[in-house]
Design a protein around this motif. Structure first.
Motif, PDB file in Angstrom:
ATOM      1  N   ILE A 133      52.941  56.041 -20.918  1.00 55.76           N
ATOM      2  CA  ILE A 133      52.460  55.287 -19.644  1.00 55.76           C
ATOM      3  C   ILE A 133      51.234  54.734 -19.714  1.00 55.76           C
ATOM      4  N   ILE A 134      50.202  55.282 -20.369  1.00 60.35           N
ATOM      5  CA  ILE A 134      48.805  54.973 -20.314  1.00 60.35           C
ATOM      6  C   ILE A 134      48.885  53.726 -21.278  1.00 60.35           C
ATOM      7  N   MET A 135      49.493  53.805 -22.226  1.00 62.49           N
ATOM      8  CA  MET A 135      49.558  52.395 -23.402  1.00 62.49           C
ATOM      9  C   MET A 135      50.066  51.438 -22.400  1.00 62.49           C
ATOM     10  N   ASP A 136      51.216  51.600 -21.666  1.00 66.22           N
ATOM     11  CA  ASP A 136      51.538  50.462 -20.952  1.00 66.22           C
ATOM     12  C   ASP A 136      50.792  49.841 -20.056  1.00 66.22           C
ATOM     13  N   ARG A 137      50.167  50.805 -19.288  1.00 70.14           N
ATOM     14  CA  ARG A 137      49.172  50.365 -18.248  1.00 70.14           C
ATOM     15  C   ARG A 137      47.870  49.424 -18.768  1.00 70.14           C
ATOM     16  N   TRP A 138      47.576  50.022 -19.852  1.00 69.99           N
ATOM     17  CA  TRP A 138      46.269  49.305 -20.614  1.00 69.99           C
ATOM     18  C   TRP A 138      46.716  48.016 -21.248  1.00 69.99           C
ATOM     19  N   THR A 139      47.714  48.011 -21.937  1.00 69.28           N
ATOM     20  CA  THR A 139      48.336  47.046 -22.599  1.00 69.28           C
ATOM     21  C   THR A 139      48.319  45.789 -21.594  1.00 69.28           C
ATOM     22  N   THR A 140      49.217  46.268 -20.557  1.00 66.29           N
ATOM     23  CA  THR A 140      49.302  45.157 -19.436  1.00 66.29           C
ATOM     24  C   THR A 140      48.148  44.520 -18.983  1.00 66.29           C
ATOM     25  N   ARG A 141      47.002  45.315 -18.762  1.00 63.83           N
ATOM     26  CA  ARG A 141      45.607  44.892 -18.201  1.00 63.83           C
ATOM     27  C   ARG A 141      45.175  44.069 -19.486  1.00 63.83           C
ATOM     28  N   LEU A 142      45.087  44.516 -20.537  1.00 63.55           N
ATOM     29  CA  LEU A 142      44.183  43.710 -21.650  1.00 63.55           C
ATOM     30  C   LEU A 142      44.748  42.870 -22.615  1.00 63.55           C
ATOM     31  N   MET A 143      45.909  42.980 -22.823  1.00 59.74           N
ATOM     32  CA  MET A 143      46.769  42.113 -23.971  1.00 59.74           C
ATOM     33  C   MET A 143      47.056  40.509 -23.587  1.00 59.74           C
ATOM     34  N   ASP A 144      46.901  40.319 -22.184  1.00 58.36           N
ATOM     35  CA  ASP A 144      47.224  39.018 -22.039  1.00 58.36           C
ATOM     36  C   ASP A 144      45.806  38.125 -22.114  1.00 58.36           C
ATOM     37  N   LYS A 145      44.820  38.703 -22.638  1.00 56.37           N
ATOM     38  CA  LYS A 145      43.261  37.946 -22.670  1.00 56.37           C
ATOM     39  C   LYS A 145      43.449  37.339 -24.165  1.00 56.37           C
ATOM     40  N   PRO A 146      42.424  36.526 -24.206  1.00 54.64           N
ATOM     41  CA  PRO A 146      42.031  36.012 -25.474  1.00 54.64           C
ATOM     42  C   PRO A 146      41.918  36.929 -26.230  1.00 54.64           C
ATOM     43  N   PHE A 147      42.293  36.578 -27.598  1.00 61.17           N
ATOM     44  CA  PHE A 147      42.165  37.534 -28.642  1.00 61.17           C
ATOM     45  C   PHE A 147      43.155  38.464 -28.889  1.00 61.17           C
ATOM     46  N   SER A 148      44.106  38.488 -27.808  1.00 62.06           N
ATOM     47  CA  SER A 148      45.119  39.625 -27.985  1.00 62.06           C
ATOM     48  C   SER A 148      45.991  39.868 -29.193  1.00 62.06           C
ATOM     49  N   SER A 149      46.271  38.777 -29.832  1.00 66.59           N
ATOM     50  CA  SER A 149      46.942  38.761 -31.035  1.00 66.59           C
ATOM     51  C   SER A 149      46.218  39.677 -32.194  1.00 66.59           C
TER      52      SER A 149
END
Length: 167
Positions: A133-149
């Motif tokens: 749940i924590i991983m999903d929450r933070w991934t959603t918040r941060l991984m659509d940003k630049p450098f997410s790849s």
């Protein structure tokens, strides 16, 4: 609406009561927290108020409010604060660490770290579910940003007993 959202057990923050060396999961947010948040929301609806003057709260209520505002999954609600013993002294805790990990170097950068009494998350399945749940929450918040790849979110947890917990 806010009162109903905070009373809903599926809400993100779970309040953990600490009273007389007993730790238990609260059924809903403490009433002082609900009233304070309702005041904040109401003040934002009135265009003449720019700053919200919070009511005087007990230290335990301030700790719980801070945990909620910081969006911790677990927010401690120590009540009352007469006890001179350190909080959760020698209590088994599940300590979660959420990190941003560089895919290239595997180096981890901490984002947030928090704990929950192991008695709240008793089984390995419950602890792993919370990790996901924590991983999903933070991934959603941060991984659509630049450098997410070039990075990913990692959540690690471990059982610890410490001599005190900072609240």
């Amino acid at each position: 609406m806010l009162r109903a959202a905070l009373a809903d057990r599926s809400h993100w923050t779970c309040f953990v009561s600490m009273r007389h060396k007993t730790v238990e999961k609260c059924n809903s947010a403490p009433s002082e927290i609900i009233q304070t948040l309702e005041g904040i929301v109401a003040s934002q609806l009135t265009p003449t108020h720019v700053v919200y003057m919070m009511p005087v709260l007990e230290p335990g209520s301030l700790i719980a409010l801070a945990g909620y505002l910081l969006e911790y999954p677990f927010s401690y609600y120590p009540e009352p604060l007469f006890d001179t013993d350190p909080f959760l002294c020698s209590t088994s805790l599940v300590v979660y660490s959420c990190c941003m990990e560089s895919i290239a170097t595997k180096k981890r950068y901490p984002i947030i770290k928090f704990s929950c009494p192991a008695s709240i998350l008793e089984t390995e399945v419950a602890r792993e579910t919370m990790r996901d749940i924590i991983m999903d929450r933070w991934t959603t918040r941060l991984m659509d940003k630049p450098f997410s790849s070039m990075q990913r979110i990692q959540v690690i947890y471990e059982l610890q007993s410490v001599d005190r917990v900072a609240l």
